[in-house]
Motif scaffolding. Structure first.
Motif, PDB file in Angstrom:
ATOM      1  N   PRO A   1     -34.521  -0.881  70.029  1.00  7.93           N
ATOM      2  CA  PRO A   1     -33.829  -0.375  68.841  1.00  7.93           C
ATOM      3  C   PRO A   1     -32.387   0.057  69.089  1.00  7.93           C
ATOM      4  N   ALA A   2     -31.996   0.268  70.338  1.00  2.00           N
ATOM      5  CA  ALA A   2     -30.673   0.835  70.606  1.00  2.00           C
ATOM      6  C   ALA A   2     -29.539  -0.191  70.587  1.00  2.00           C
ATOM      7  N   PRO A   3     -29.616  -1.302  71.331  1.00  2.00           N
ATOM      8  CA  PRO A   3     -28.469  -2.221  71.383  1.00  2.00           C
ATOM      9  C   PRO A   3     -28.284  -2.966  70.059  1.00  2.00           C
ATOM     10  N   PRO A   4     -27.074  -3.466  69.789  1.00  2.00           N
ATOM     11  CA  PRO A   4     -26.821  -4.126  68.502  1.00  2.00           C
ATOM     12  C   PRO A   4     -27.414  -5.527  68.390  1.00  2.00           C
ATOM     13  N   GLU A   5     -27.563  -6.236  69.517  1.00  2.00           N
ATOM     14  CA  GLU A   5     -27.946  -7.650  69.441  1.00  2.00           C
ATOM     15  C   GLU A   5     -29.271  -7.894  68.706  1.00  2.00           C
ATOM     16  N   PRO A   6     -30.346  -7.148  69.013  1.00  2.00           N
ATOM     17  CA  PRO A   6     -31.595  -7.398  68.273  1.00  2.00           C
ATOM     18  C   PRO A   6     -31.463  -7.109  66.783  1.00  2.00           C
ATOM     19  N   ALA A   7     -30.728  -6.064  66.427  1.00  2.00           N
ATOM     20  CA  ALA A   7     -30.562  -5.721  65.010  1.00  2.00           C
ATOM     21  C   ALA A   7     -29.754  -6.787  64.278  1.00  2.00           C
ATOM     22  N   ILE A   8     -28.738  -7.335  64.947  1.00  2.00           N
ATOM     23  CA  ILE A   8     -27.937  -8.404  64.337  1.00  2.00           C
ATOM     24  C   ILE A   8     -28.789  -9.654  64.149  1.00  2.00           C
TER      25      ILE A   8
ATOM     26  N   GLU B   1     -29.167  -4.762  53.729  1.00  2.00           N
ATOM     27  CA  GLU B   1     -29.433  -3.425  54.274  1.00  2.00           C
ATOM     28  C   GLU B   1     -29.361  -3.432  55.798  1.00  2.00           C
ATOM     29  N   ALA B   2     -29.879  -4.499  56.413  1.00  2.00           N
ATOM     30  CA  ALA B   2     -29.861  -4.582  57.873  1.00  2.00           C
ATOM     31  C   ALA B   2     -28.431  -4.678  58.399  1.00  2.00           C
ATOM     32  N   TYR B   3     -27.597  -5.492  57.751  1.00  2.00           N
ATOM     33  CA  TYR B   3     -26.199  -5.585  58.184  1.00  2.00           C
ATOM     34  C   TYR B   3     -25.477  -4.255  57.990  1.00  2.00           C
ATOM     35  N   GLU B   4     -25.759  -3.570  56.890  1.00  2.00           N
ATOM     36  CA  GLU B   4     -25.130  -2.259  56.654  1.00  2.00           C
ATOM     37  C   GLU B   4     -25.499  -1.283  57.769  1.00  2.00           C
ATOM     38  N   ARG B   5     -26.776  -1.295  58.189  1.00  2.00           N
ATOM     39  CA  ARG B   5     -27.209  -0.384  59.258  1.00  2.00           C
ATOM     40  C   ARG B   5     -26.509  -0.700  60.573  1.00  2.00           C
ATOM     41  N   VAL B   6     -26.394  -1.993  60.894  1.00  2.00           N
ATOM     42  CA  VAL B   6     -25.737  -2.376  62.148  1.00  2.00           C
ATOM     43  C   VAL B   6     -24.273  -1.943  62.131  1.00  2.00           C
ATOM     44  N   ILE B   7     -23.600  -2.180  61.019  1.00  2.00           N
ATOM     45  CA  ILE B   7     -22.183  -1.820  60.914  1.00  2.00           C
ATOM     46  C   ILE B   7     -22.009  -0.310  61.007  1.00  2.00           C
ATOM     47  N   ALA B   8     -22.909   0.443  60.358  1.00  2.00           N
ATOM     48  CA  ALA B   8     -22.816   1.904  60.411  1.00  2.00           C
ATOM     49  C   ALA B   8     -23.063   2.425  61.822  1.00  2.00           C
TER      50      ALA B   8
ATOM     51  N   ASP C   1     -17.422 -10.833  61.990  1.00  2.00           N
ATOM     52  CA  ASP C   1     -18.572 -11.701  61.752  1.00  2.00           C
ATOM     53  C   ASP C   1     -19.668 -10.987  60.967  1.00  2.00           C
ATOM     54  N   LEU C   2     -19.858  -9.690  61.233  1.00  2.00           N
ATOM     55  CA  LEU C   2     -20.887  -8.939  60.516  1.00  2.00           C
ATOM     56  C   LEU C   2     -20.491  -8.710  59.061  1.00  2.00           C
ATOM     57  N   LEU C   3     -19.229  -8.422  58.822  1.00  2.00           N
ATOM     58  CA  LEU C   3     -18.766  -8.196  57.451  1.00  2.00           C
ATOM     59  C   LEU C   3     -18.814  -9.489  56.636  1.00  2.00           C
ATOM     60  N   VAL C   4     -18.478 -10.616  57.269  1.00  2.00           N
ATOM     61  CA  VAL C   4     -18.565 -11.902  56.567  1.00  2.00           C
ATOM     62  C   VAL C   4     -20.025 -12.221  56.236  1.00  2.00           C
ATOM     63  N   ALA C   5     -20.922 -11.954  57.180  1.00  2.00           N
ATOM     64  CA  ALA C   5     -22.344 -12.191  56.921  1.00  2.00           C
ATOM     65  C   ALA C   5     -22.852 -11.281  55.804  1.00  2.00           C
ATOM     66  N   LEU C   6     -22.413 -10.026  55.792  1.00  2.00           N
ATOM     67  CA  LEU C   6     -22.795  -9.100  54.725  1.00  2.00           C
ATOM     68  C   LEU C   6     -22.275  -9.595  53.378  1.00  2.00           C
TER      69      LEU C   6
ATOM     70  N   SER D   1     -21.016  -9.708  43.243  1.00  2.00           N
ATOM     71  CA  SER D   1     -19.641 -10.139  43.509  1.00  2.00           C
ATOM     72  C   SER D   1     -18.771  -9.011  44.041  1.00  2.00           C
ATOM     73  N   ASP D   2     -18.879  -7.826  43.450  1.00  2.00           N
ATOM     74  CA  ASP D   2     -18.035  -6.712  43.890  1.00  2.00           C
ATOM     75  C   ASP D   2     -18.359  -6.307  45.326  1.00  2.00           C
ATOM     76  N   ASP D   3     -19.660  -6.251  45.654  1.00  2.00           N
ATOM     77  CA  ASP D   3     -20.053  -5.892  47.022  1.00  2.00           C
ATOM     78  C   ASP D   3     -19.578  -6.951  48.016  1.00  2.00           C
ATOM     79  N   ALA D   4     -19.696  -8.222  47.629  1.00  2.00           N
ATOM     80  CA  ALA D   4     -19.228  -9.295  48.512  1.00  2.00           C
ATOM     81  C   ALA D   4     -17.725  -9.185  48.739  1.00  2.00           C
ATOM     82  N   PHE D   5     -16.983  -8.930  47.670  1.00  2.00           N
ATOM     83  CA  PHE D   5     -15.526  -8.824  47.787  1.00  2.00           C
ATOM     84  C   PHE D   5     -15.130  -7.675  48.716  1.00  2.00           C
ATOM     85  N   ARG D   6     -15.824  -6.539  48.599  1.00  2.00           N
ATOM     86  CA  ARG D   6     -15.500  -5.405  49.478  1.00  2.00           C
ATOM     87  C   ARG D   6     -15.758  -5.755  50.940  1.00  2.00           C
ATOM     88  N   ALA D   7     -16.861  -6.434  51.213  1.00  2.00           N
ATOM     89  CA  ALA D   7     -17.174  -6.786  52.605  1.00  2.00           C
ATOM     90  C   ALA D   7     -16.132  -7.742  53.173  1.00  2.00           C
TER      91      ALA D   7
END
Length: 559
Positions: free
Chosen positions: A106-113, A130-137, A144-149, A159-165
């Motif tokens: 649960p600790a390193p980012p790679e499994p969560a990504i 939700e999973a991408y938001e948790r990894v970013i937080a 790459d994570l923001l584009v995937a989100l 659309s608004d959430d996509a634009f913000r990411a």
């Protein structure tokens, strides 16, 4: 003494010696033997050794190692299973493996990504977001994570959430062309036209030959009423992908210089694609639309159709050897003939239709849908029908039928006028909703139609152009629209690919199928989120009788 007797006595001596040794206390320390847990892992390890590419075997070993308390080894095995499943496009196993891996580490980012990506690939868009938001937080923002989100929010029509990411991704890397393009597209979807144009122009300063950026800039110009400028952008985007249109004057030179990349999926050939292209080129040759320089192309396509490596199954795609078929390799999916189109006088949409009544029927129905007979003016219908017969834009190989996409040549001035006039005629249903895309599908009665699916747009208009005389089943041959729409948290894969899951959902929700029979120049306007599919159809044989439908998508599901 026989051999069997001798072996028996040797065995007896060995057993007596073993008994003697077991009764002696040995002071020296010896290594412990295998535990029960170790022994339970033997068959799992053996399964992996026998099938090292089997993701399920590696996943089973991961579960066994976890039960044995070997967490690090279990995590490594789950990671291996996830990678193997992804290579095999096994989304279900990949997701299970990633859930296991993320639970064990649960600790390193790679499994969560990896888990977030697997959720997205399996169509669980809301969970993926939700999973991408948790990894970013937890680990900080990355492009790459923001584009995937942004992408999973796009799939859900947020659309608004996509634009913000995407905007956050651009802040991190202002010269990242991909992030700039995604931000520009999302800005348009969110109604921020000026910002979208600025992002796309920035992207073109970084990568001037980006067909994706040029195409989407054309969509923005179309939103503002600049149809001529949009048409030029769409032509430029097509030329970057496929080259300039061929003519009799250049066919020899193009055949000598054009090449294909045999590793490119776009080079994949199917039997029904080759059959269609042979018929189309033969039709053009007989009509005098192309000259004798194309005879070598037709001949080589026919020769390729007999290649033993081309499966008899018409749905199977294989890369033929370009060294054996250099003319095919030079011409396949190229714009061999793109006819100029002369716009008819007057409106493209029929003036006899009462659009206020049509909008009222659409908005008053539950779910939202209405059929429209006589959509196009006669001149527009005939011009579009001829263009679909002649233009060599049918490059999208589907499951038994072919597609022509807006970003790949299906964007002539007539189509753009039709799309713009529909927005004008239906201010309450379409209005300010931008055109997302449009395409056409061409079907052969030997094969099937489009399976059950939905779209992430707000409104879909589907209409048919092949003459009614070609249809051998006037009571069918059109469209089935189901009365239930895709759940808002489903991603693209679930509402476009997972047919079995869609069928279960429709059955459990009490959905009803509305049959819309085929008629030339009949349109079906409906909520794009509703599941729908091609009805069974029977059309006459012959190139001119192939069933053709055209689709336009407007807006997003949240607008």
């Amino acid at each position: 003494m026989g051999l069997r007797t001798l072996l028996g006595r040797v065995q007896e001596r060995l057993e007596r010696r073993a008994e003697t040794l077991s009764s002696v206390v040995v002071p020296a320390r010896v290594a412990p033997g295998p535990t029960a847990a170790d022994e339970s892992l033997f068959p799992l390890r053996r399964a992996v050794a026998l099938a090292p590419e089997d993701a399920r075997a590696s996943l089973a070993l991961a579960h066994g190692l976890e039960q044995a308390g070997r967490i690090e080894d279990a995590a490594r095995s789950a990671c291996s299973a996830a990678h193997l499943a992804r290579r095999r496009a096994d989304a279900e196993t990949e997701l299970e493996a990633c859930r296991t891996w993320a639970r064990l580490e649960p600790a390193p980012p790679e499994p969560a990504i990896a888990l977030a990506a697997a959720l997205a690939a399996a169509g669980h868009a809301a969970e993926a977001a939700e999973a991408y938001e948790r990894v970013i937080a937890a680990h900080g923002p990355r492009v790459d994570l923001l584009v995937a989100l942004g992408a999973v929010n796009d799939e859900m029509g947020r659309s608004d959430d996509a634009f913000r990411a995407y905007g956050r991704a651009v802040e991190l890397e202002p010269e990242n062309a991909g992030a700039l393009i995604y931000a520009g597209v999302a800005a348009r979807d969110a109604g921020r036209v000026a910002e979208g144009e600025a992002y796309l122009e920035r992207a073109l300063r970084v990568v001037p030959d980006s067909a994706h950026a040029i195409f989407n800039l054309g969509l923005l110009r179309m939103d503002r009423g600049g149809l001529d400028a949009a048409a030029r952008d769409f032509d430029a985007a097509r030329a970057l992908r496929r080259g300039e249109p061929w003519t009799d004057a250049v066919v020899g030179q193009r055949l000598a210089t054009s090449r294909c990349d045999p590793r490119d999926m776009d080079w994949g050939c199917t039997r029904f694609k080759l059959e269609h292209d042979i018929e189309q080129l033969g039709y053009l040759r007989a009509a005098g639309k192309i000259g004798a320089g194309y005879d070598a192309v037709i001949a080589e396509y026919r020769r390729a159709l007999g290649d033993p490596s081309l499966p008899a199954d018409p749905y199977s795609m294989v890369p033929l050897d370009p060294s054996r078929y250099p003319t095919l390799a030079a011409s396949y999916k190229r714009p061999l003939h793109v006819p100029a189109i002369v716009l008819p006088q007057g409106p493209m949409i029929s003036e006899s239709l009462h659009w206020g009544d049509i909008e009222a029927r659409y908005l008053g129905s539950e779910p939202n849908m209405v059929s429209i007979d006589g959509l196009l003016a006669p001149g527009a219908l005939e011009a579009l029908r001829v263009w679909c017969l002649e233009a060599t834009v049918w490059n999208d190989v589907k499951a038994g039928y072919l597609g022509a996409s807006m970003h790949d040549g299906f964007a002539n001035p007539l189509l753009l006028r039709i799309a713009a006039e529909l927005r004008e005629r239906m201010p309450r249903v379409i209005g300010e909703r931008p055109l997302q895309t449009m395409w056409a599908f061409k079907y052969d009665s030997q094969y099937g139609g489009t399976g059950v699916h939905a779209h992430e747009a707000a409104v879909k208009l589907n209409f048919w152009v092949t003459p009614d005389e070609a249809n051998l089943d006037p009571g069918g041959g059109g469209l089935l629209v189901h009365s239930r729409e895709a759940p808002q948290d489903w991603g693209f894969r679930r509402f476009n690919v997972e047919a079995a899951e869609i069928r279960r959902f429709l059955e459990s929700s009490g959905s009803e199928a509305i049959r819309v029979p085929y008629r030339a120049n009949r349109a079906m306007l409906f909520d794009s989120g509703l599941f729908h599919e091609t009805d069974t159809f029977r059309f006459k044989p012959g190139y001119e009788n192939r069933r053709v439908n055209i689709t336009l998508l407007y807006g997003t599901r949240d607008r």
